[in-house]
Design an enzyme around this catalytic site. Structure first.
Site, PDB file in Angstrom:
ATOM      1  N   LYS A   1       0.819  -1.215   0.000  1.00 29.21           N
ATOM      2  CA  LYS A   1       0.000   0.000   0.000  1.00 29.21           C
ATOM      3  C   LYS A   1       0.850   1.261   0.000  1.00 29.21           C
ATOM      4  CE  LYS A   1      -2.382  -1.091   3.666  1.00 29.21           C
ATOM      5  NZ  LYS A   1      -1.890  -2.475   3.908  1.00 29.21           N
TER       6      LYS A   1
ATOM      7  N   LYS B   1      -1.451   8.925   6.214  1.00 30.36           N
ATOM      8  CA  LYS B   1      -1.661   7.600   6.807  1.00 30.36           C
ATOM      9  C   LYS B   1      -2.089   7.813   8.248  1.00 30.36           C
ATOM     10  CE  LYS B   1       0.509   3.036   7.416  1.00 30.36           C
ATOM     11  NZ  LYS B   1      -0.277   2.233   6.455  1.00 30.36           N
TER      12      LYS B   1
ATOM     13  N   ASP C   1       6.448   4.042   6.981  1.00 35.52           N
ATOM     14  CA  ASP C   1       5.444   4.255   5.933  1.00 35.52           C
ATOM     15  C   ASP C   1       5.058   5.732   5.841  1.00 35.52           C
ATOM     16  OD1 ASP C   1       5.475   1.545   5.510  1.00 35.52           O
ATOM     17  OD2 ASP C   1       3.544   1.160   6.468  1.00 35.52           O
TER      18      ASP C   1
ATOM     19  N   GLY D   1      -4.555   3.266   3.895  1.00 37.02           N
ATOM     20  CA  GLY D   1      -5.143   2.511   4.979  1.00 37.02           C
ATOM     21  C   GLY D   1      -4.108   1.711   5.748  1.00 37.02           C
TER      22      GLY D   1
ATOM     23  N   GLY E   1      -3.578  -2.346   7.159  1.00 36.62           N
ATOM     24  CA  GLY E   1      -4.142  -3.681   7.091  1.00 36.62           C
ATOM     25  C   GLY E   1      -5.074  -3.810   5.903  1.00 36.62           C
TER      26      GLY E   1
ATOM     27  N   PRO F   1       6.765  -3.645 -10.522  1.00 37.90           N
ATOM     28  CA  PRO F   1       7.616  -4.841 -10.518  1.00 37.90           C
ATOM     29  C   PRO F   1       8.303  -5.009  -9.170  1.00 37.90           C
ATOM     30  CG  PRO F   1       8.736  -3.057 -11.641  1.00 37.90           C
ATOM     31  CD  PRO F   1       7.356  -2.547 -11.312  1.00 37.90           C
TER      32      PRO F   1
END
Length: 222
Positions: A16, A38, A55, A113, A115, A201
């Site tokens: 994500k 986030k 993140d 998000g 999870g 990729p």
């Protein structure tokens, strides 16, 4: 014009943050002032400024507006900390306030998000409940791995059943050794009722790379 979007995934650790980074870079290439958000982050580490998430820092680095960490995150949790917050609605209100502040500053807010789609925020509310309340269109990240096809179809259907637009999906090749990759992408392209926006990729340290060119945002308007 895309002004806000929620990035969900088939599970945790499916990419994500990588796809959110790619979206921010692709939007920036189009001249859009875009910022990542986030609200809830897990597996954080303690720093001099408090608990921080890699993140969130990845989104912060890819945003075109220079904002402090606290503007991009409401709740940072240690790896062993219980996930669900007290069920008094405080967390959801703080998440909504943070989103409103960012929307006033940026041309587009990319919300990542935590999870999967129905991850619990507290004892009464899932992440999906908050996304529905905010009426955020959704992009689905599919981690291409064993069992990923089932999770992809279930998540896509859940988003649609919750009444939100599924703008598209992105394939993230997290397992470079997985056989039948091309066939998997072809099958999902026929089964998910939204366009394939791009394929990321397998890349070492993808969170540090330029990824925007892997996405075709023109497909969002179709």
């Amino acid at each position: 014009m895309l002004t806000q979007v929620f990035v969900t995934g088939t599970d945790t650790d499916v990419g994500k943050t990588i796809v959110s980074r790619a979206l921010l870079q692709a939007l920036a290439a189009q001249g859009t002032q875009a910022v990542g958000y986030k609200p809830v982050a897990t597996e954080c580490t303690e720093t001099a400024e408090g608990w921080h998430s890699k993140d969130v820092q990845t989104l912060q680095a890819a945003s075109t507006i220079d904002l402090p960490y606290a503007a991009l995150n409401v709740r940072s949790l240690a790896e062993d900390e219980p996930y669900a917050a007290p069920a008094d609605g405080t967390l959801l209100r703080r998440m909504s306030d943070g989103l409103a502040t960012l929307k006033a500053r940026a041309g587009c807010v990319v919300v990542e998000g935590c999870g999967g789609w129905w991850t619990l925020l507290d004892a009464q509310h899932s992440y999906a409940d908050w996304v529905v309340a905010q009426q955020l269109p959704v992009i689905l990240v599919v981690g291409i791995k064993q069992g990923g096809m089932n999770h992809a179809l279930l998540t896509a259907q859940a988003v649609i059943n919750d009444g939100l637009p599924l703008l598209g999906w992105v394939a993230n090749r997290i397992n470079p050794c997985l056989a039948h990759y091309a066939q998997t992408i072809d099958l999902l392209s026929h089964k998910i009722p939204a366009p394939l926006l791009g394929e990321i990729p397998y890349l070492p340290r993808a969170e540090t790379r330029e990824l925007g060119h892997f996405l075709d945002l023109s497909l969002l308007a179709r």
